[in-house]
Design a protein around this motif. Structure first.
Motif, PDB file in Angstrom:
ATOM      1  N   SER A  93      15.971  -7.674 -52.372  1.00 29.75           N
ATOM      2  CA  SER A  93      15.397  -9.002 -52.150  1.00 29.75           C
ATOM      3  C   SER A  93      14.331  -8.953 -51.062  1.00 29.75           C
ATOM      4  N   VAL A 102      13.704 -11.712 -49.346  1.00 34.85           N
ATOM      5  CA  VAL A 102      14.114 -12.749 -48.386  1.00 34.85           C
ATOM      6  C   VAL A 102      15.625 -12.720 -48.226  1.00 34.85           C
ATOM      7  N   GLY A 143      19.021 -14.671 -48.534  1.00 34.78           N
ATOM      8  CA  GLY A 143      19.502 -15.812 -49.300  1.00 34.78           C
ATOM      9  C   GLY A 143      20.842 -15.517 -49.954  1.00 34.78           C
ATOM     10  N   GLN A 188      19.141 -14.935 -59.204  1.00 38.18           N
ATOM     11  CA  GLN A 188      18.628 -16.209 -58.703  1.00 38.18           C
ATOM     12  C   GLN A 188      19.306 -16.524 -57.373  1.00 38.18           C
ATOM     13  N   LEU A 189      18.500 -16.588 -56.305  1.00 39.77           N
ATOM     14  CA  LEU A 189      19.022 -16.960 -54.994  1.00 39.77           C
ATOM     15  C   LEU A 189      18.963 -18.468 -54.822  1.00 39.77           C
ATOM     16  N   ASP A 190      19.746 -18.973 -53.880  1.00 42.15           N
ATOM     17  CA  ASP A 190      19.790 -20.416 -53.617  1.00 42.15           C
ATOM     18  C   ASP A 190      18.452 -20.872 -53.028  1.00 42.15           C
ATOM     19  N   ASP A 191      17.727 -21.724 -53.779  1.00 46.27           N
ATOM     20  CA  ASP A 191      16.417 -22.210 -53.339  1.00 46.27           C
ATOM     21  C   ASP A 191      16.372 -23.736 -53.249  1.00 46.27           C
ATOM     22  N   ARG A 201       7.047 -19.197 -52.299  1.00 47.28           N
ATOM     23  CA  ARG A 201       8.313 -18.951 -51.594  1.00 47.28           C
ATOM     24  C   ARG A 201       9.494 -19.083 -52.544  1.00 47.28           C
ATOM     25  N   ILE A 202       9.413 -20.045 -53.458  1.00 43.20           N
ATOM     26  CA  ILE A 202      10.486 -20.203 -54.446  1.00 43.20           C
ATOM     27  C   ILE A 202      10.564 -18.968 -55.350  1.00 43.20           C
ATOM     28  N   ASP A 233       9.982 -16.017 -54.571  1.00 42.87           N
ATOM     29  CA  ASP A 233      10.654 -14.921 -53.867  1.00 42.87           C
ATOM     30  C   ASP A 233      12.168 -14.991 -54.007  1.00 42.87           C
ATOM     31  N   TYR A 234      12.677 -16.153 -54.369  1.00 44.71           N
ATOM     32  CA  TYR A 234      14.115 -16.336 -54.542  1.00 44.71           C
ATOM     33  C   TYR A 234      14.542 -16.048 -55.987  1.00 44.71           C
ATOM     34  N   ARG A 235      13.577 -15.686 -56.811  1.00 45.24           N
ATOM     35  CA  ARG A 235      13.840 -15.242 -58.189  1.00 45.24           C
ATOM     36  C   ARG A 235      13.508 -13.756 -58.269  1.00 45.24           C
TER      37      ARG A 235
END
Length: 364
Positions: free
Chosen positions: A79, A81, A83, A104-107, A165-166, A168-170
């Motif tokens: 990752s 980031v 998360g 999928q991280l918590d966004d 930024r979102i 980066d959470y995928r």
């Protein structure tokens, strides 16, 4: 009679007895036959043998090396980031395409910020559109229109930044390949550098091997080679040289070569040990005999050639051996016949009876 005299008499009798036994064939009174000399001069019976002809055939000249298999593309999925994992969208060993969502991280918070940024952008768009209409009727200054336009651009940039930024959470697959073991679980808090899984593109396997510097002139991109693994002893993998290093190691005095082997069935795995055989040239006029014809002695290799019906002990100089055949560098000529079966019974100069002459291609 003294003991010494008795001992002398016994010794004399023993010597006479031994001499009579040793030369009995020369003493007629001991029953020597007058036919004995004739028996010793009886002609030898020819030994039955199988021969093969020395033939001229193409012989490839190869280089062997030890190689290591590597994935065509390989990456550790991690990752960017910190998360918490909301969803794992893959299975271990799964084959995936490039761009597939893996984690999928918590966004939640980021999406709220995105909604706010989008609302600000939409409002800036409306203000700018209204100002343009007023500017057409000269009811607003050009400076005000330019100011609203710059605010619109800033709002759009904020939306793009939030969207990035979102993203980066995928975590998605950067290329098509096969996934390795899953190292995390749903709900885990991951940080940059923490391994989630691995991804390898193994449709093509790279093979790295080293050659001594005196072989630099023998290798070039586009050459074919064969590779084998101890895991599949009966399977030969065909490959092609892709790249030859531009540098020779000043430590090992060797040059690194990289080839590619098709691996659609995924039999080869990264890290496997491979033996590599690279064909560098072909000798079109090599003299070959079956290996069975070669006799190794202390004084060197030799064969028994059949000449005028006799087995003639013939020293030779051997070259390479391949597929049951031996290359003859010196000692024989094309068309000479050599014994391949019955060698145990023949002696140098002894007569032989050729019971069968086999083709060289059958003598392997």
């Amino acid at each position: 009679m003294g003991k010494t005299a008795q001992l002398i008499i016994v010794l004399v009798i023993a010597v006479l007895g031994y001499g009579a036994w040793q030369y009995q064939d020369r003493l007629p009174f001991l029953g020597a036959s007058t036919d004995a000399p004739a028996a010793k001069t009886r002609p030898q019976r020819p030994q039955s043998v199988i021969v093969s002809a020395v033939v001229n055939r193409p012989l490839p000249r190869n280089i062997t090396a030890v190689g290591t298999a590597r994935a065509n593309e390989s990456v550790v999925i991690t990752s960017k980031v910190t998360g918490k994992i909301n969803r794992l969208n893959f299975s271990e060993g799964q084959k995936v395409d490039a761009g597939k969502l893996l984690v999928q991280l918590d966004d939640t918070e980021l999406r709220a910020n995105l909604n706010e940024s989008e609302a600000t952008r939409d409002n800036a768009q409306k203000l700018y559109d209204r100002a343009l209409k007023l500017y057409e009727t000269r009811n607003v200054a050009k400076a005000q229109v330019d100011l609203l336009y710059s605010e619109l651009l800033a709002a759009e940039a904020a939306v793009a930044a939030d969207q990035a930024r979102i993203n980066d959470y995928r975590i998605v697959a950067p290329f098509s390949g096969i996934l390795g073991f899953r190292e995390v679980s749903v709900g885990s808090l991951v940080q940059p550098g923490v391994t989630i899984t691995t991804l390898d593109d193994m449709d093509t396997i790279k093979v790295d091997f080293d050659l001594p510097e005196n072989r630099v002139a023998d290798v070039r991109p586009g050459q074919n080679f064969k590779a084998q693994s101890v895991a599949y002893p009966d399977r030969v993998f065909d490959g092609t040289v892709q790249t030859v290093s531009t540098r020779v190691s000043d430590v090992t005095r060797s040059i690194r070569v990289r080839g590619a082997v098709p691996n659609e069935d995924a039999l080869l795995k990264p890290g496997m040990f491979l033996s590599v055989e690279l064909q560098v040239s072909v000798d079109e006029n090599a003299l070959m005999v079956p290996e069975e014809a070669v006799v190794l002695t202390i004084s060197g290799p030799l064969v028994y050639a059949v000449r005028d019906g006799k087995a003639m002990r013939t020293p030779i100089k051997l070259g390479r051996r391949i597929n049951g055949f031996a290359e003859i560098i010196d000692g024989l000529d094309e068309g000479d016949q050599v014994i391949v079966e019955g060698l145990q019974k023949v002696k140098d100069g002894a007569p032989v009876d050729v019971s069968q002459a086999v083709q060289t291609s059958e003598a392997s």
